[in-house]
Scaffold this motif. Structure first.
Motif, PDB file in Angstrom:
ATOM      1  N   THR A 184       0.855  -1.193   0.000  1.00  0.00           N
ATOM      2  CA  THR A 184       0.000   0.000   0.000  1.00  0.00           C
ATOM      3  C   THR A 184       0.887   1.238   0.000  1.00  0.00           C
ATOM      4  O   THR A 184       1.864   1.320   0.762  1.00  0.00           O
ATOM      5  N   VAL A 185       0.556   2.195  -0.871  1.00  0.00           N
ATOM      6  CA  VAL A 185       1.361   3.417  -0.983  1.00  0.00           C
ATOM      7  C   VAL A 185       0.444   4.640  -0.958  1.00  0.00           C
ATOM      8  O   VAL A 185      -0.753   4.548  -1.267  1.00  0.00           O
ATOM      9  N   ASP A 186       1.018   5.745  -0.605  1.00  0.00           N
ATOM     10  CA  ASP A 186       0.382   7.048  -0.783  1.00  0.00           C
ATOM     11  C   ASP A 186       1.013   7.684  -2.010  1.00  0.00           C
ATOM     12  O   ASP A 186       2.220   7.951  -2.025  1.00  0.00           O
ATOM     13  N   ALA A 187       0.213   7.920  -3.042  1.00  0.00           N
ATOM     14  CA  ALA A 187       0.718   8.501  -4.288  1.00  0.00           C
ATOM     15  C   ALA A 187       0.324   9.967  -4.344  1.00  0.00           C
ATOM     16  O   ALA A 187      -0.844  10.320  -4.155  1.00  0.00           O
ATOM     17  N   GLN A 188       1.311  10.811  -4.607  1.00  0.00           N
ATOM     18  CA  GLN A 188       1.086  12.258  -4.618  1.00  0.00           C
ATOM     19  C   GLN A 188       1.105  12.790  -6.047  1.00  0.00           C
ATOM     20  O   GLN A 188       1.991  12.458  -6.830  1.00  0.00           O
ATOM     21  N   ASP A 189       0.086  13.621  -6.386  1.00  0.00           N
ATOM     22  CA  ASP A 189       0.017  14.182  -7.731  1.00  0.00           C
ATOM     23  C   ASP A 189       0.697  15.542  -7.798  1.00  0.00           C
ATOM     24  O   ASP A 189       1.285  16.008  -6.810  1.00  0.00           O
ATOM     25  N   LYS A 190       0.618  16.204  -8.944  1.00  0.00           N
ATOM     26  CA  LYS A 190       1.307  17.490  -9.137  1.00  0.00           C
ATOM     27  C   LYS A 190       0.751  18.598  -8.249  1.00  0.00           C
ATOM     28  O   LYS A 190       1.462  19.554  -7.930  1.00  0.00           O
ATOM     29  N   ALA A 191      -0.510  18.452  -7.866  1.00  0.00           N
ATOM     30  CA  ALA A 191      -1.124  19.474  -7.012  1.00  0.00           C
ATOM     31  C   ALA A 191      -0.808  19.266  -5.539  1.00  0.00           C
ATOM     32  O   ALA A 191      -1.227  20.067  -4.698  1.00  0.00           O
ATOM     33  N   GLY A 192      -0.087  18.189  -5.219  1.00  0.00           N
ATOM     34  CA  GLY A 192       0.268  17.925  -3.835  1.00  0.00           C
ATOM     35  C   GLY A 192      -0.742  17.081  -3.083  1.00  0.00           C
ATOM     36  O   GLY A 192      -0.588  16.873  -1.873  1.00  0.00           O
ATOM     37  N   HIS A 193      -1.763  16.555  -3.774  1.00  0.00           N
ATOM     38  CA  HIS A 193      -2.753  15.704  -3.116  1.00  0.00           C
ATOM     39  C   HIS A 193      -2.260  14.261  -3.099  1.00  0.00           C
ATOM     40  O   HIS A 193      -1.693  13.769  -4.081  1.00  0.00           O
ATOM     41  N   SER A 194      -2.522  13.588  -1.975  1.00  0.00           N
ATOM     42  CA  SER A 194      -2.091  12.194  -1.825  1.00  0.00           C
ATOM     43  C   SER A 194      -3.305  11.264  -1.873  1.00  0.00           C
ATOM     44  O   SER A 194      -4.366  11.578  -1.319  1.00  0.00           O
ATOM     45  N   PHE A 195      -3.117  10.095  -2.519  1.00  0.00           N
ATOM     46  CA  PHE A 195      -4.184   9.117  -2.659  1.00  0.00           C
ATOM     47  C   PHE A 195      -3.633   7.734  -2.331  1.00  0.00           C
ATOM     48  O   PHE A 195      -2.574   7.341  -2.838  1.00  0.00           O
ATOM     49  N   PRO A 196      -4.324   6.970  -1.473  1.00  0.00           N
ATOM     50  CA  PRO A 196      -3.847   5.620  -1.130  1.00  0.00           C
ATOM     51  C   PRO A 196      -4.154   4.637  -2.264  1.00  0.00           C
ATOM     52  O   PRO A 196      -5.242   4.637  -2.839  1.00  0.00           O
ATOM     53  N   LEU A 197      -3.190   3.787  -2.576  1.00  0.00           N
ATOM     54  CA  LEU A 197      -3.331   2.753  -3.612  1.00  0.00           C
ATOM     55  C   LEU A 197      -2.724   1.457  -3.092  1.00  0.00           C
ATOM     56  O   LEU A 197      -1.758   1.484  -2.309  1.00  0.00           O
ATOM     57  N   THR A 198      -3.277   0.331  -3.526  1.00  0.00           N
ATOM     58  CA  THR A 198      -2.766  -0.979  -3.117  1.00  0.00           C
ATOM     59  C   THR A 198      -2.475  -1.829  -4.351  1.00  0.00           C
ATOM     60  O   THR A 198      -3.307  -1.905  -5.268  1.00  0.00           O
ATOM     61  N   TYR A 199      -1.320  -2.497  -4.361  1.00  0.00           N
ATOM     62  CA  TYR A 199      -0.905  -3.330  -5.489  1.00  0.00           C
ATOM     63  C   TYR A 199      -0.522  -4.717  -4.993  1.00  0.00           C
ATOM     64  O   TYR A 199       0.124  -4.856  -3.939  1.00  0.00           O
ATOM     65  N   ALA A 200      -0.897  -5.723  -5.778  1.00  0.00           N
ATOM     66  CA  ALA A 200      -0.501  -7.114  -5.498  1.00  0.00           C
ATOM     67  C   ALA A 200       0.577  -7.504  -6.499  1.00  0.00           C
ATOM     68  O   ALA A 200       0.356  -7.435  -7.716  1.00  0.00           O
ATOM     69  N   LEU A 201       1.738  -7.898  -5.996  1.00  0.00           N
ATOM     70  CA  LEU A 201       2.881  -8.218  -6.850  1.00  0.00           C
ATOM     71  C   LEU A 201       3.375  -9.624  -6.564  1.00  0.00           C
ATOM     72  O   LEU A 201       3.298 -10.118  -5.432  1.00  0.00           O
ATOM     73  N   GLY A 202       3.917 -10.260  -7.606  1.00  0.00           N
ATOM     74  CA  GLY A 202       4.604 -11.524  -7.449  1.00  0.00           C
ATOM     75  C   GLY A 202       6.087 -11.316  -7.699  1.00  0.00           C
ATOM     76  O   GLY A 202       6.460 -10.728  -8.724  1.00  0.00           O
TER      77      GLY A 202
END
Length: 371
Positions: free
Chosen positions: A301-319
């Motif tokens: 799970t990561v917090d991804a920040q856009d150009k405007a400085g807003h952060s959004f939580p995202l989750t990825y499943a990796l092998g």
């Protein structure tokens, strides 16, 4: 014999010239008769009478064909229209019991029901034919979004549909506020013989409780590593995601040989920060990279920040797969693994085929490989 020859010569000398001429003129006729006789003896004689008979026979056959033409045509038509004994019969049309139609109809009905009010009951007529008397003002509630959550065919042509609605409620001051997601159950009946030509609601909607949610414990990532700062696998996953959604670096630096994953374009974020890592490893403290071919599943799970400085939580499943002393991303999974489908990476059957060797890199780092 000599006397006979002399007598014949004397008779020839005594023939008149007219007799000789007649003999010459009749010679060809005799020749033709001889040829005809020879042909008849050999079986190849063709006389004028024979040719005439053949012509009459041919004409008779032609007239027979012309006369029998209509009869042959009728027989051919009957033969083509009659079903062949071996031809399979066409299967009857299968009636569809799909719930797509009833579910869509229920969504429209619930949306109209929420927005209707006193004086606008006619808005429900296309969906419900019963009498309705509403006392609240029209527009008191509004359906922002609707989604059918469940559609079950109770009996033939009769469905029970549960619809989730994100409702906006009107306040006394005139503004609208988010009233959250609410659930309504609707009984829908088909109105056509084929059960798809039309639908009607047999009653007004009933508000019901929300369906039970899935438990997070069903996922197949039993070990938590926090932010994973000291874990080489977590570090590889973070570097991969920076390249994937933030445009930082090349993806093939962090993927296994032969794995091709395209980055998100245009790049939606400028940076990411890892906030949580879970995996299927039985040892949550080990930071050592195992031997080649070992596999590991990561839920990051990561917090991804856009150009405007807003952060959004995202989750990825990796092998991930171990190779030459480092972890590499082997797959970007479509969905997180469930507990029933997950196999601990320490199990023998979790071994992957050995990948081509590459120069080892320090633990926790990733470098280009020869793929």
């Amino acid at each position: 014999m000599k006397l006979l020859r002399r007598k014949a010569r004397r008779q020839q000398q005594d023939w008149p010239e007219d007799a000789v001429a007649d003999a010459v003129e009749t010679a060809p006729a005799a020749t033709e008769q001889d040829a005809s006789a020879a042909a008849e003896a050999s079986g190849w004689k063709t006389s004028t009478t024979g040719l005439a008979g053949l012509a009459r026979l041919a004409r008779l056959g032609a007239w027979v064909l012309i006369a029998s033409g209509p009869v042959i045509g009728v027989l051919a038509l009957m033969g083509s229209s009659a079903p062949a004994q071996s031809a399979p019969k066409s299967a009857p049309a299968v009636k569809s019991n799909a719930s797509t139609g009833p579910a869509g109809f229920a969504q429209l009905f619930v949306g109209a029901y929420l927005e209707a009010g006193e004086g606008s009951e006619e808005k429900l007529a296309p969906y419900y034919s019963g009498s309705v008397a509403l006392t609240h003002p029209a527009g008191t509630r509004s359906a922002l979004r609707t989604q059918a959550m469940d559609a079950r065919e109770v009996s033939s042509g009769y469905w029970s549909v549960t619809v989730a609605v994100n409702i906006a409620a009107k306040s006394k001051k005139g503004g609208y506020s988010d009233a959250g997601v609410q659930y309504f159950r609707v009984a829908i009946q088909s109105t056509g013989e084929d059960k798809t030509s039309g639908y009607t609601a047999v009653s007004l909607p009933a508000q019901v409780a929300a369906p039970a949610a899935l438990k997070l414990g069903d996922l197949g990532y039993p070990t938590s590593r926090g932010s994973g700062a000291n874990d080489p696998a977590s570090d590889t996953a973070a570097s991969f995601l920076k390249a994937y959604i933030a445009g930082q670096g090349e993806l093939d630096r962090y993927t296994s040989p032969g794995v091709h994953i395209s980055p998100v374009v245009p790049t939606p974020y400028t940076s990411i920060k890892v906030t949580g890592v879970q995996d299927d490893s039985a040892d949550g403290t080990s930071a050592k990279v195992p031997g080649d071919g070992k596999r590991r599943r990561l839920l990051i799970t990561v917090d991804a920040q856009d150009k405007a400085g807003h952060s959004f939580p995202l989750t990825y499943a990796l092998g991930l797969t171990a190779r030459s002393g480092r972890w590499e991303v082997a797959s970007l999974d479509d969905a997180p693994a469930t507990a029933s489908a997950s196999t601990p990476s320490a199990a023998p059957d979790a071994q992957a085929p050995s990948a081509p060797s590459a120069s080892a890199t320090p633990s926790g780092s990733a470098s280009p490989h020869s793929g």
